[in-house]
Scaffold this motif. Structure first.
Motif, PDB file in Angstrom:
ATOM      1  N   LEU A   8       0.827  -1.210   0.000  1.00 33.90           N
ATOM      2  CA  LEU A   8       0.000   0.000   0.000  1.00 33.90           C
ATOM      3  C   LEU A   8       0.853   1.249   0.000  1.00 33.90           C
ATOM      4  O   LEU A   8       0.607   2.195  -0.762  1.00 33.90           O
ATOM      5  N   LEU A   9       1.878   1.268   0.844  1.00 31.63           N
ATOM      6  CA  LEU A   9       2.690   2.476   1.013  1.00 31.63           C
ATOM      7  C   LEU A   9       3.476   2.840  -0.240  1.00 31.63           C
ATOM      8  O   LEU A   9       3.750   4.022  -0.476  1.00 31.63           O
ATOM      9  N   THR A  10       3.846   1.866  -1.059  1.00 31.16           N
ATOM     10  CA  THR A  10       4.580   2.198  -2.287  1.00 31.16           C
ATOM     11  C   THR A  10       3.709   2.985  -3.258  1.00 31.16           C
ATOM     12  O   THR A  10       4.230   3.657  -4.151  1.00 31.16           O
ATOM     13  N   ASP A  11       2.384   2.912  -3.072  1.00 35.83           N
ATOM     14  CA  ASP A  11       1.471   3.673  -3.924  1.00 35.83           C
ATOM     15  C   ASP A  11       1.091   5.022  -3.322  1.00 35.83           C
ATOM     16  O   ASP A  11       0.385   5.811  -3.946  1.00 35.83           O
ATOM     17  N   VAL A  12       1.542   5.274  -2.089  1.00 40.73           N
ATOM     18  CA  VAL A  12       1.270   6.559  -1.441  1.00 40.73           C
ATOM     19  C   VAL A  12       2.129   7.639  -2.093  1.00 40.73           C
ATOM     20  O   VAL A  12       3.318   7.425  -2.356  1.00 40.73           O
ATOM     21  N   GLU A  21      12.209  -2.212  -1.167  1.00 41.04           N
ATOM     22  CA  GLU A  21      13.322  -2.474  -0.247  1.00 41.04           C
ATOM     23  C   GLU A  21      13.820  -1.187   0.392  1.00 41.04           C
ATOM     24  O   GLU A  21      14.095  -1.134   1.593  1.00 41.04           O
ATOM     25  N   GLU A  22      13.944  -0.156  -0.437  1.00 43.06           N
ATOM     26  CA  GLU A  22      14.413   1.134   0.081  1.00 43.06           C
ATOM     27  C   GLU A  22      13.397   1.722   1.049  1.00 43.06           C
ATOM     28  O   GLU A  22      13.768   2.311   2.079  1.00 43.06           O
ATOM     29  N   LEU A  23      12.103   1.565   0.736  1.00 42.28           N
ATOM     30  CA  LEU A  23      11.054   2.084   1.612  1.00 42.28           C
ATOM     31  C   LEU A  23      11.047   1.353   2.947  1.00 42.28           C
ATOM     32  O   LEU A  23      10.897   1.973   4.003  1.00 42.28           O
ATOM     33  N   THR A  24      11.246   0.038   2.905  1.00 39.11           N
ATOM     34  CA  THR A  24      11.305  -0.739   4.141  1.00 39.11           C
ATOM     35  C   THR A  24      12.440  -0.247   5.030  1.00 39.11           C
ATOM     36  O   THR A  24      12.265  -0.056   6.249  1.00 39.11           O
ATOM     37  N   CYS A 124      19.820   7.382   3.611  1.00 39.74           N
ATOM     38  CA  CYS A 124      18.955   6.656   2.679  1.00 39.74           C
ATOM     39  C   CYS A 124      18.892   7.391   1.342  1.00 39.74           C
ATOM     40  O   CYS A 124      18.607   8.594   1.316  1.00 39.74           O
ATOM     41  N   PRO A 125      19.144   6.708   0.228  1.00 39.85           N
ATOM     42  CA  PRO A 125      19.112   7.354  -1.088  1.00 39.85           C
ATOM     43  C   PRO A 125      17.758   7.968  -1.415  1.00 39.85           C
ATOM     44  O   PRO A 125      17.674   8.950  -2.151  1.00 39.85           O
ATOM     45  N   GLY A 126      16.683   7.392  -0.860  1.00 36.69           N
ATOM     46  CA  GLY A 126      15.349   7.885  -1.185  1.00 36.69           C
ATOM     47  C   GLY A 126      14.891   9.058  -0.348  1.00 36.69           C
ATOM     48  O   GLY A 126      13.797   9.583  -0.561  1.00 36.69           O
ATOM     49  N   HIS A 127      15.755   9.510   0.589  1.00 40.29           N
ATOM     50  CA  HIS A 127      15.326  10.580   1.481  1.00 40.29           C
ATOM     51  C   HIS A 127      15.106  11.886   0.722  1.00 40.29           C
ATOM     52  O   HIS A 127      14.184  12.643   1.034  1.00 40.29           O
ATOM     53  N   LYS A 128      15.915  12.150  -0.271  1.00 36.72           N
ATOM     54  CA  LYS A 128      15.738  13.362  -1.076  1.00 36.72           C
ATOM     55  C   LYS A 128      14.410  13.315  -1.820  1.00 36.72           C
ATOM     56  O   LYS A 128      13.693  14.316  -1.901  1.00 36.72           O
ATOM     57  N   LEU A 129      14.081  12.139  -2.355  1.00 33.58           N
ATOM     58  CA  LEU A 129      12.795  11.968  -3.028  1.00 33.58           C
ATOM     59  C   LEU A 129      11.635  12.184  -2.056  1.00 33.58           C
ATOM     60  O   LEU A 129      10.613  12.775  -2.416  1.00 33.58           O
ATOM     61  N   LEU A 130      11.808  11.714  -0.831  1.00 29.69           N
ATOM     62  CA  LEU A 130      10.779  11.870   0.195  1.00 29.69           C
ATOM     63  C   LEU A 130      10.490  13.352   0.440  1.00 29.69           C
ATOM     64  O   LEU A 130       9.319  13.767   0.501  1.00 29.69           O
ATOM     65  N   ILE A 131      11.527  14.153   0.538  1.00 29.94           N
ATOM     66  CA  ILE A 131      11.367  15.588   0.771  1.00 29.94           C
ATOM     67  C   ILE A 131      10.703  16.262  -0.427  1.00 29.94           C
ATOM     68  O   ILE A 131       9.799  17.102  -0.282  1.00 29.94           O
ATOM     69  N   GLN A 132      11.121  15.897  -1.634  1.00 29.06           N
ATOM     70  CA  GLN A 132      10.521  16.463  -2.843  1.00 29.06           C
ATOM     71  C   GLN A 132       9.037  16.117  -2.925  1.00 29.06           C
ATOM     72  O   GLN A 132       8.202  16.974  -3.252  1.00 29.06           O
ATOM     73  N   ASN A 133       8.706  14.875  -2.620  1.00 30.47           N
ATOM     74  CA  ASN A 133       7.309  14.455  -2.644  1.00 30.47           C
ATOM     75  C   ASN A 133       6.474  15.216  -1.626  1.00 30.47           C
ATOM     76  O   ASN A 133       5.329  15.599  -1.892  1.00 30.47           O
ATOM     77  N   MET A 134       7.040  15.440  -0.448  1.00 28.46           N
ATOM     78  CA  MET A 134       6.322  16.163   0.592  1.00 28.46           C
ATOM     79  C   MET A 134       6.033  17.604   0.174  1.00 28.46           C
ATOM     80  O   MET A 134       4.940  18.136   0.405  1.00 28.46           O
TER      81      MET A 134
END
Length: 229
Positions: A8-12, A21-24, A124-134
């Motif tokens: 579910l969370l990968t679609d959020v 894997e990165e999200l986990t 985490c490599p995806g942290h930058k993406l997390l901030i952009q998404n927010m």
């Protein structure tokens, strides 16, 4: 602990373009709090401290606010995968500006905002993406709140109904569609009484502008509906 909701969370939207894997790994780093609520239980109250950005992982919630007359106005109805609290999360305030109520039994995953914008200890490599998404989410939510203000500024009940139905028509691209709100919820969303809403919808049906059955609506005369705005 969070693996049961990874699909579910990968679609959020907040986790867009971040792999499973990165999200986990990221969730283990952020350590969100998971809380379950019963139907009609208050999740957040305006007098309570801010607990974090909420993600609905099970069930459904509604976000409400009282107007000056003390009447409840529904701001949003959220299902699994939807977020709430992202506007206040980075405002510097620790008080909720709205009330969130469990519309069904539900489970909420709360993300500490400081863990989203703060430095990631694991890089985490995806942290930058997390901030952009927010940032995108907060911007869109601000635009949505502006739209809500526009609804409240419309004087006539028919004008509010017409505006809402035309927005649903533009969203689905079809003249027949299901609205996500029950009749009582739609009345609260438009800030009108339920009897007045039902009466006006029936008048519009009798005039051949729309037809409806429960939550299903069909626009029969788009031009006539547009003239009511």
């Amino acid at each position: 602990m969070y693996t049961k909701w990874i699909g579910l969370l990968t679609d959020v939207e907040l986790f867009k373009n971040i792999g499973k894997e990165e999200l986990t790994s990221m969730l283990m780093c952020i350590c969100p709090n998971v809380v379950s609520y019963k139907k009609k239980e208050s999740i957040t109250m305006s007098e309570n401290d801010f607990d974090g950005i909420g993600i609905v992982v099970e069930g459904e919630v509604i976000v409400t606010k009282e107007n000056a007359a003390g009447n409840r106005v529904i701001m949003a109805k959220l299902k699994e995968g939807d977020l709430f609290g992202e506007i206040i999360a980075f405002s510097g305030y620790n008080k909720w500006a709205a009330t969130v109520i469990a519309n069904t039994d539900c489970t909420i995953l709360f993300l500490p905002p400081e863990k989203i914008l703060g430095n990631c200890p694991k890089m985490c490599p995806g942290h930058k993406l997390l901030i952009q998404n927010m940032l995108k989410i907060v911007s869109r939510k601000a635009l949505g709140l502006n739209r809500k203000v526009e609804y409240l500024s419309i004087k006539s009940i028919r004008g509010k109904i017409a505006t809402y139905l035309l927005e649903q028509y533009n969203k689905y691209g079809e003249q027949t569609f299901m609205v996500p709100l029950k009749r009582s919820e739609l009345a609260e969303f438009l800030n009108v009484s339920r009897p007045s809403l039902s009466r006006e919808i029936c008048n519009m049906r009798d005039e051949g502008i729309i037809d409806f059955y429960k939550s299903s609506f069909k626009i029969l005369d788009i031009k006539a509906l547009q003239k009511n705005i």
